[in-house]
Design an enzyme around this catalytic site. Structure first.
Site, short mmCIF file in Angstrom:
data_model
loop_
_atom_site.label_atom_id
_atom_site.label_comp_id
_atom_site.label_asym_id
_atom_site.label_seq_id
_atom_site.Cartn_x
_atom_site.Cartn_y
_atom_site.Cartn_z
N ARG A 44 12.29 -90.49 -44.63
CA ARG A 44 13.19 -91.62 -44.90
C ARG A 44 14.30 -91.76 -43.85
O ARG A 44 15.38 -92.26 -44.14
CB ARG A 44 13.78 -91.52 -46.30
CG ARG A 44 12.75 -91.46 -47.42
CD ARG A 44 11.88 -92.71 -47.47
NE ARG A 44 10.87 -92.62 -48.52
CZ ARG A 44 9.57 -92.37 -48.31
NH1 ARG A 44 9.12 -92.19 -47.06
NH2 ARG A 44 8.73 -92.31 -49.30
N SER A 96 13.71 -97.20 -55.51
CA SER A 96 14.32 -95.86 -55.63
C SER A 96 15.73 -95.86 -55.04
O SER A 96 15.96 -96.38 -53.95
CB SER A 96 13.46 -94.83 -54.90
OG SER A 96 12.19 -94.72 -55.48
N GLU A 109 19.18 -93.53 -50.82
CA GLU A 109 18.43 -94.35 -49.87
C GLU A 109 19.14 -95.68 -49.66
O GLU A 109 19.12 -96.25 -48.58
CB GLU A 109 17.03 -94.64 -50.39
CG GLU A 109 16.07 -93.49 -50.43
CD GLU A 109 14.66 -93.96 -50.80
OE1 GLU A 109 14.24 -95.01 -50.30
OE2 GLU A 109 14.00 -93.26 -51.58
#
Length: 335
Positions: free
Chosen positions: A182, A232, A307
């Protein structure tokens, strides 16, 4: 923060390089993000070609007003106070998909990710199927090294083409993209992602389609689908995963699944999703993020990172937990 006069001057200049339909003023950011949260942006520019984009970025660089580059805003939390600057949208005009004679896929940053994945599958290529259910544009996926099943699109990237601040077009090779879970070098580079080249392995189309159907069915079964959300919220940390499981499990074990602040709620379907039940504010989301981070750290000793990135009115763009950490003391009121 730049003066109102500077923003107006920038808007006037943008009107000379963009058609009227590609320029919007005082647009509620809630209409641009999947959370349906956010106050008005002074200017939203939607260039339709690389040359238009180059001219837009030249104006912004010259005037120095705050700006942010967005696709579909699926990983952004816009502030309730809006944004005092220019939002530059990389839309479907920057899409496109082609397979060259060497088997290399070329795709534009404005491509809708599920559509891109289907095109890869239809070409009989394996490697992108894990991303079939991810909403958003390819540019965002490339920047965040997005994916599912603990995989990232960076696994298959050969290079990424970007527009630098000086107006030059640059190709960044895979070795310089620094793809990690990520994360990528694109997150800190002041450049606009335009397109990418990929290498995928040959595979059976029928098998790939069945895999995609299975992934989508699993997502529908466990992820919220009705309420507005950004996907998410927290990154899966290997240490946390080994200790207690993914972020959703950690939040649930911390007793927060279904917990609400204002109009925002940790989804009863999946605790790593924060849903907008109606009228949620960015402050509500930030407080939930701070609360989850505090509770999970108390439970496990591990601080989860978000995130999601928060866009402040002055143009500061940073992970939401870095904004929310200032709310930790308030979060204790809910403990």
């Amino acid at each position: 923060m730049r003066s109102v006069a500077a923003v107006r001057s920038t808007a006037d200049a943008l009107q000379t390089v963009l058609p009227p339909h590609a320029l919007t003023f005082d647009l509620p950011l809630a209409t641009l993000g999947r959370w349906r949260i956010g106050g008005p942006a002074d200017v939203v520019a939607s260039p339709e070609s690389i040359e238009m984009l180059r001219e837009v970025m030249a104006i912004i660089t010259r005037t120095g007003v705050p700006h942010v580059i967005v696709g579909d805003g699926s990983n952004l939390l816009y502030d309730d106070a809006g944004f005092r600057g220019v939002v530059v949208r990389i839309g479907r005009a920057f899409g496109g998909f082609a397979l060259d004679e060497d088997g290399v896929v070329n795709a534009g940053a404005g491509s809708w990710v599920p559509c891109f994945v289907r095109q890869v599958i239809d070409a009989g290529l394996a490697g992108a199927t894990h991303a079939i259910g991810i909403p958003g544009t390819l540019g965002g996926l490339l920047t965040m090294n997005g994916g599912s099943q603990r995989r990232g699109i960076g696994e298959n990237v050969l290079s990424v083409d970007v527009l630098e601040r000086d107006g030059s077009l640059v190709r960044i090779e895979q070795a310089d993209l620094d793809y990690r879970y990520r994360q990528s070098a694109l997150q800190t580079r002041a450049a606009v992602v335009l397109s990418a080249r990929f290498h995928f392995a040959l595979a059976d189309r029928h098998t790939l389609r069945q895999e995609a159907i299975s992934i989508l069915a699993a997502r529908r079964a466990k992820f919220p689908r009705v309420r507005a959300n950004c996907g998410s919220v927290f990154v899966s940390d290997p240490a946390l995963y080994n200790l207690i499981g993914p972020p959703g499990m950690a939040i649930e074990k911390a007793g927060l699944k279904g917990f609400s602040i204002g109009g925002a709620q940790f989804s009863p379907d999946h605790a790593n999703f924060i849903v907008n039940n109606g009228g949620a504010r960015s402050q509500d989301v930030l407080e939930l993020i701070a609360l989850a981070r505090s509770r999970v750290q108390a439970l496990t000793g591990i601080a989860m990172d978000a995130e999601v990135r928060h866009l402040a009115p002055d143009g500061t763009l940073r992970p939401a937990h870095e904004v929310g950490h200032n709310l930790t003391s308030k979060a204790t009121l809910y403990s």
